[in-house]
Each structure stands twice: as structure tokens, then as C-alpha cells.
Design a protein around this motif. Structure first.
Motif, PDB file in Angstrom:
ATOM      1  N   MET A   1       0.849  -1.192   0.000  1.00  0.00           N
ATOM      2  CA  MET A   1       0.000   0.000   0.000  1.00  0.00           C
ATOM      3  C   MET A   1       0.880   1.235   0.000  1.00  0.00           C
ATOM      4  O   MET A   1       1.770   1.384   0.834  1.00  0.00           O
ATOM      5  CB  MET A   1      -0.874  -0.008   1.254  1.00  0.00           C
ATOM      6  N   ASP A   2       0.676   2.133  -0.940  1.00  0.00           N
ATOM      7  CA  ASP A   2       1.491   3.335  -1.043  1.00  0.00           C
ATOM      8  C   ASP A   2       1.107   4.331   0.022  1.00  0.00           C
ATOM      9  O   ASP A   2      -0.054   4.523   0.340  1.00  0.00           O
ATOM     10  CB  ASP A   2       1.294   3.994  -2.417  1.00  0.00           C
ATOM     11  N   LYS A   3       2.125   4.980   0.576  1.00  0.00           N
ATOM     12  CA  LYS A   3       1.895   6.032   1.548  1.00  0.00           C
ATOM     13  C   LYS A   3       2.838   7.172   1.259  1.00  0.00           C
ATOM     14  O   LYS A   3       3.864   7.008   0.610  1.00  0.00           O
ATOM     15  CB  LYS A   3       2.098   5.518   2.978  1.00  0.00           C
ATOM     16  N   VAL A   4       2.489   8.357   1.755  1.00  0.00           N
ATOM     17  CA  VAL A   4       3.300   9.541   1.561  1.00  0.00           C
ATOM     18  C   VAL A   4       3.825   9.972   2.913  1.00  0.00           C
ATOM     19  O   VAL A   4       3.050  10.147   3.860  1.00  0.00           O
ATOM     20  CB  VAL A   4       2.473  10.686   0.937  1.00  0.00           C
ATOM     21  N   SER A   5       5.134  10.155   3.066  1.00  0.00           N
ATOM     22  CA  SER A   5       5.727  10.549   4.332  1.00  0.00           C
ATOM     23  C   SER A   5       6.357  11.920   4.214  1.00  0.00           C
ATOM     24  O   SER A   5       6.884  12.285   3.164  1.00  0.00           O
ATOM     25  CB  SER A   5       6.806   9.533   4.761  1.00  0.00           C
ATOM     26  N   HIS A   6       6.312  12.668   5.314  1.00  0.00           N
ATOM     27  CA  HIS A   6       6.926  13.986   5.375  1.00  0.00           C
ATOM     28  C   HIS A   6       7.870  14.003   6.557  1.00  0.00           C
ATOM     29  O   HIS A   6       7.473  13.696   7.682  1.00  0.00           O
ATOM     30  CB  HIS A   6       5.849  15.067   5.531  1.00  0.00           C
ATOM     31  N   SER A   7       9.139  14.335   6.357  1.00  0.00           N
ATOM     32  CA  SER A   7      10.163  14.168   7.376  1.00  0.00           C
ATOM     33  C   SER A   7      10.420  15.429   8.171  1.00  0.00           C
ATOM     34  O   SER A   7      10.410  16.531   7.654  1.00  0.00           O
ATOM     35  CB  SER A   7      11.473  13.709   6.708  1.00  0.00           C
ATOM     36  N   ASN A   8      10.671  15.242   9.472  1.00  0.00           N
ATOM     37  CA  ASN A   8      11.118  16.293  10.376  1.00  0.00           C
ATOM     38  C   ASN A   8      11.870  15.570  11.482  1.00  0.00           C
ATOM     39  O   ASN A   8      11.313  15.202  12.483  1.00  0.00           O
ATOM     40  CB  ASN A   8       9.941  17.078  10.939  1.00  0.00           C
ATOM     41  N   GLU A   9      13.180  15.302  11.291  1.00  0.00           N
ATOM     42  CA  GLU A   9      13.934  14.377  12.112  1.00  0.00           C
ATOM     43  C   GLU A   9      13.972  14.773  13.590  1.00  0.00           C
ATOM     44  O   GLU A   9      14.444  15.843  13.952  1.00  0.00           O
ATOM     45  CB  GLU A   9      15.365  14.271  11.568  1.00  0.00           C
ATOM     46  N   LEU A  35       1.836  -5.286  18.272  1.00  0.00           N
ATOM     47  CA  LEU A  35       2.763  -4.199  18.587  1.00  0.00           C
ATOM     48  C   LEU A  35       3.691  -4.554  19.741  1.00  0.00           C
ATOM     49  O   LEU A  35       4.828  -4.076  19.806  1.00  0.00           O
ATOM     50  CB  LEU A  35       1.988  -2.921  18.910  1.00  0.00           C
ATOM     51  N   ASP A  36       3.230  -5.400  20.652  1.00  0.00           N
ATOM     52  CA  ASP A  36       4.077  -5.801  21.777  1.00  0.00           C
ATOM     53  C   ASP A  36       5.254  -6.669  21.333  1.00  0.00           C
ATOM     54  O   ASP A  36       6.195  -6.878  22.103  1.00  0.00           O
ATOM     55  CB  ASP A  36       3.253  -6.538  22.833  1.00  0.00           C
ATOM     56  N   THR A  37       5.198  -7.180  20.097  1.00  0.00           N
ATOM     57  CA  THR A  37       6.324  -7.968  19.577  1.00  0.00           C
ATOM     58  C   THR A  37       7.315  -7.091  18.820  1.00  0.00           C
ATOM     59  O   THR A  37       8.370  -7.572  18.408  1.00  0.00           O
ATOM     60  CB  THR A  37       5.822  -9.079  18.635  1.00  0.00           C
ATOM     61  N   GLU A  38       6.976  -5.816  18.632  1.00  0.00           N
ATOM     62  CA  GLU A  38       7.823  -4.913  17.864  1.00  0.00           C
ATOM     63  C   GLU A  38       8.873  -4.257  18.770  1.00  0.00           C
ATOM     64  O   GLU A  38       8.566  -3.778  19.858  1.00  0.00           O
ATOM     65  CB  GLU A  38       6.978  -3.816  17.210  1.00  0.00           C
ATOM     66  N   GLU A 124       3.157  -2.039   8.614  1.00  0.00           N
ATOM     67  CA  GLU A 124       2.973  -0.654   8.186  1.00  0.00           C
ATOM     68  C   GLU A 124       2.534   0.219   9.351  1.00  0.00           C
ATOM     69  O   GLU A 124       2.951   1.381   9.462  1.00  0.00           O
ATOM     70  CB  GLU A 124       1.947  -0.598   7.055  1.00  0.00           C
ATOM     71  N   ILE A 125       1.682  -0.326  10.215  1.00  0.00           N
ATOM     72  CA  ILE A 125       1.247   0.425  11.385  1.00  0.00           C
ATOM     73  C   ILE A 125       2.431   0.659  12.319  1.00  0.00           C
ATOM     74  O   ILE A 125       2.633   1.766  12.831  1.00  0.00           O
ATOM     75  CB  ILE A 125       0.111  -0.314  12.112  1.00  0.00           C
ATOM     76  N   ALA A 126       3.244  -0.368  12.524  1.00  0.00           N
ATOM     77  CA  ALA A 126       4.430  -0.224  13.377  1.00  0.00           C
ATOM     78  C   ALA A 126       5.388   0.800  12.789  1.00  0.00           C
ATOM     79  O   ALA A 126       5.955   1.635  13.515  1.00  0.00           O
ATOM     80  CB  ALA A 126       5.123  -1.574  13.541  1.00  0.00           C
ATOM     81  N   ASP A 127       5.579   0.753  11.481  1.00  0.00           N
ATOM     82  CA  ASP A 127       6.468   1.725  10.830  1.00  0.00           C
ATOM     83  C   ASP A 127       5.928   3.144  10.979  1.00  0.00           C
ATOM     84  O   ASP A 127       6.694   4.099  11.162  1.00  0.00           O
ATOM     85  CB  ASP A 127       6.621   1.387   9.344  1.00  0.00           C
ATOM     86  N   ALA A 128       4.599   3.300  10.888  1.00  0.00           N
ATOM     87  CA  ALA A 128       3.994   4.629  11.038  1.00  0.00           C
ATOM     88  C   ALA A 128       4.179   5.151  12.462  1.00  0.00           C
ATOM     89  O   ALA A 128       4.368   6.356  12.668  1.00  0.00           O
ATOM     90  CB  ALA A 128       2.509   4.568  10.686  1.00  0.00           C
ATOM     91  N   ILE A 129       4.113   4.256  13.438  1.00  0.00           N
ATOM     92  CA  ILE A 129       4.344   4.657  14.833  1.00  0.00           C
ATOM     93  C   ILE A 129       5.772   5.142  15.009  1.00  0.00           C
ATOM     94  O   ILE A 129       6.025   6.198  15.618  1.00  0.00           O
ATOM     95  CB  ILE A 129       4.038   3.480  15.785  1.00  0.00           C
ATOM     96  N   ARG A 130       6.725   4.406  14.465  1.00  0.00           N
ATOM     97  CA  ARG A 130       8.133   4.814  14.571  1.00  0.00           C
ATOM     98  C   ARG A 130       8.357   6.135  13.828  1.00  0.00           C
ATOM     99  O   ARG A 130       9.103   7.004  14.291  1.00  0.00           O
ATOM    100  CB  ARG A 130       9.036   3.727  14.016  1.00  0.00           C
ATOM    101  N   ALA A 131       7.712   6.270  12.680  1.00  0.00           N
ATOM    102  CA  ALA A 131       7.855   7.511  11.910  1.00  0.00           C
ATOM    103  C   ALA A 131       7.295   8.691  12.695  1.00  0.00           C
ATOM    104  O   ALA A 131       7.905   9.764  12.741  1.00  0.00           O
ATOM    105  CB  ALA A 131       7.135   7.382  10.565  1.00  0.00           C
ATOM    106  N   ALA A 132       6.145   8.495  13.340  1.00  0.00           N
ATOM    107  CA  ALA A 132       5.535   9.570  14.121  1.00  0.00           C
ATOM    108  C   ALA A 132       6.454  10.002  15.253  1.00  0.00           C
ATOM    109  O   ALA A 132       6.595  11.193  15.541  1.00  0.00           O
ATOM    110  CB  ALA A 132       4.184   9.117  14.672  1.00  0.00           C
ATOM    111  N   ALA A 133       7.109   9.031  15.895  1.00  0.00           N
ATOM    112  CA  ALA A 133       8.024   9.356  16.989  1.00  0.00           C
ATOM    113  C   ALA A 133       9.221  10.164  16.493  1.00  0.00           C
ATOM    114  O   ALA A 133       9.826  10.914  17.262  1.00  0.00           O
ATOM    115  CB  ALA A 133       8.504   8.071  17.662  1.00  0.00           C
ATOM    116  N   ARG A 134       9.537  10.015  15.210  1.00  0.00           N
ATOM    117  CA  ARG A 134      10.636  10.801  14.608  1.00  0.00           C
ATOM    118  C   ARG A 134      10.144  12.112  14.022  1.00  0.00           C
ATOM    119  O   ARG A 134      10.917  12.874  13.457  1.00  0.00           O
ATOM    120  CB  ARG A 134      11.331   9.989  13.506  1.00  0.00           C
ATOM    121  N   GLY A 135       8.834  12.347  14.094  1.00  0.00           N
ATOM    122  CA  GLY A 135       8.293  13.576  13.530  1.00  0.00           C
ATOM    123  C   GLY A 135       7.904  13.460  12.079  1.00  0.00           C
ATOM    124  O   GLY A 135       7.770  14.470  11.382  1.00  0.00           O
TER     125      GLY A 135
END
Length: 226
Positions: A1-9, A35-38, A124-135
Motif C-alpha cells: 500500500m502506497d503512503k506519503v511521508s513527510h520528514s522532520n527528524e 505491537l508488543d512484539t515490535e 505498516e502500522i508499526a512503521d507509522a508509529i516509529r515515523a511519528a516518533a521521529r516527527g
């Protein structure tokens, strides 16, 4: 599934504390188990409604909240707004089955950071959580396309905003203008109170107003009130 990300490290330097807010127990159980396994992700709480979501946010100060939109009592839009009022640095990721404008734009305007569909893979949900934590915000490709199309549309004059309303939304607006509560509107139109709330949220978005008072003023100003 394609998603669009915007970075702010940015980095938080500890396990990402995640709060789940969803009225479906099996969804919460499944998400928590995965998520508890991530690595680096810790589910600190689960809430079945918006009120409990706010209470648990106050108890655990999560870094990320996975937020459902359609819930009894307080919907995901209002819950998002209230959590972010308390914790502006928290990242709310909408996880929903809905892509319609009446749900998308209000929750984005309320401060949601990312928008995913429940058809997303666990990874993908786990990756989005990590991405959110990075901004980094993550949007479904359909969501990104909708937002781009909205920005491309020419601005409408204030006098014409109500022409965007559906017939049902116009009925609800007229009743809001008379000072009726959501329950009174539901009773008069023979519809559920949850449906009324979504109509009211959509009306606010289309009229560019923030609350019932402003909506009522708009209705009276343009001769829409009964």
C-alpha cells in the motif's frame, strides 16, 4: 500500500509509548498483541471510548495514540482535539475504515498527525508509529490525493459556503440555529445521535466555523434559519 511521508527528524530516545483507542475489543487485542512484539514499541494502555482515551492519556502520557474515529459518546475527532490540548507533543495516528470527507478533514484539522486505514498491514502500522516518533507523518495515498485536490480548488466566497451542504446537513444547520441540542435534533429528524454529530462536524468544516454559535450566526446572517 502506497503512503506519503513527510520528514522532520527528531528522536525520543526511549521505547515509544502507544495508547490504543478503539471501541472494537478484537481490534485492540490484535493491535496490542502485534505491537508488543515490535522492538522499541510499548502498548501502555487500551481504551474503548474517547473518555477513557483521555483518562489514560493523562495517566500514561503516550508518545503516540492510535485513534479510531467512530465511537459512542465521544468520537475520534473530539478525542483527538482534547488529547492534543493536554499533550501537544503527542502524535495521534488515525486508524479507521473511513475515507469520506466528513471524517477526514475534521480530524486532520483537530491535529491528527497521520491517517491510516485498518486494511494496513501490521508492519505498516508499526512503521507509522516509529515515523511519528521521529516527527514524520504518514498518509494513505488516497488521503494525500484528497488533500491535494482540496488545496487546488479555488476559494469560495463566504456567501456561497452553505451551497456545499447536503439537504440533510441543511436541515441540521437550521435546527442548530434554533439552539437545539444534538439529542433534540436526533429526535426531530428520527436519526441517531452519532449521525447528528457527524453532520454537525461536517457542517463546521464546510462553513469554516469552529462551534455551534458560529454556525448559528452564519445561518441567521444568510437567511437559513427557520
Amino acid at each position: 500500500m502506497d503512503k506519503v511521508s513527510h520528514s522532520n527528524e527528531t528522536e525520543i530516545g526511549h521505547s515509544i509509548k502507544v495508547l490504543l483507542v478503539d471501541d472494537h475489543e478484537m481490534v485492540r487485542i490484535g493491535l496490542a498483541a502485534v505491537l508488543d512484539t515490535e522492538d522499541g514499541i510499548e502498548v501502555v494502555g487500551e481504551a474503548s471510548n474517547g473518555y477513557d482515551g483521555i483518562r489514560l492519556a493523562q495517566a500514561y502520557s503516550p508518545d503516540v495514540v492510535l485513534m479510531d474515529l467512530v465511537m459512542e459518546g465521544m468520537d475520534g475527532v473530539e478525542t483527538t482535539r482534547k488529547i492534543l490540548e493536554l499533550y501537544p507533543d503527542c502524535k495521534v495516528i488515525v486508524l479507521t475504515s473511513y475515507l469520506d470527507d466528513s471524517k477526514l478533514y475534521p480530524v486532520i484539522e483537530a491535529g491528527a498527525f497521520s491517517y491510516l486505514l485498518k486494511t494496513s498491514r501490521a508492519s505498516e502500522i508499526a512503521d507509522a508509529i516509529r515515523a511519528a516518533a521521529r516527527g514524520q507523518s504518514v498518509l494513505e495515498s488516497q488521503v494525500a490525493a484528497k488533500m491535494m485536490n482540496r488545496f487546488r480548488q479555488p476559494k469560495q466566497s463566504a456567501a456561497k459556503l452553505h451551497e456545499q451542504l447536503t439537504e440533510r446537513e441543511m436541515e441540521v444547520l437550521k435546527l442548530v440555529a434554533t439552539g437545539k441540542s444534538n439529542q433534540e435534533i436526533a429526535d426531530e429528524l428520527f436519526i441517531g445521535i452519532k449521525t447528528v454529530k457527524f453532520h454537525v462536524t461536517n457542517i463546521f468544516s464546510k462553513l469554516n466555523v469552529d462551534d455551534r454559535t458560529q454556525a448559528a450566526i452564519y445561518a441567521h446572517k444568510h437567511g437559513l434559519a427557520e
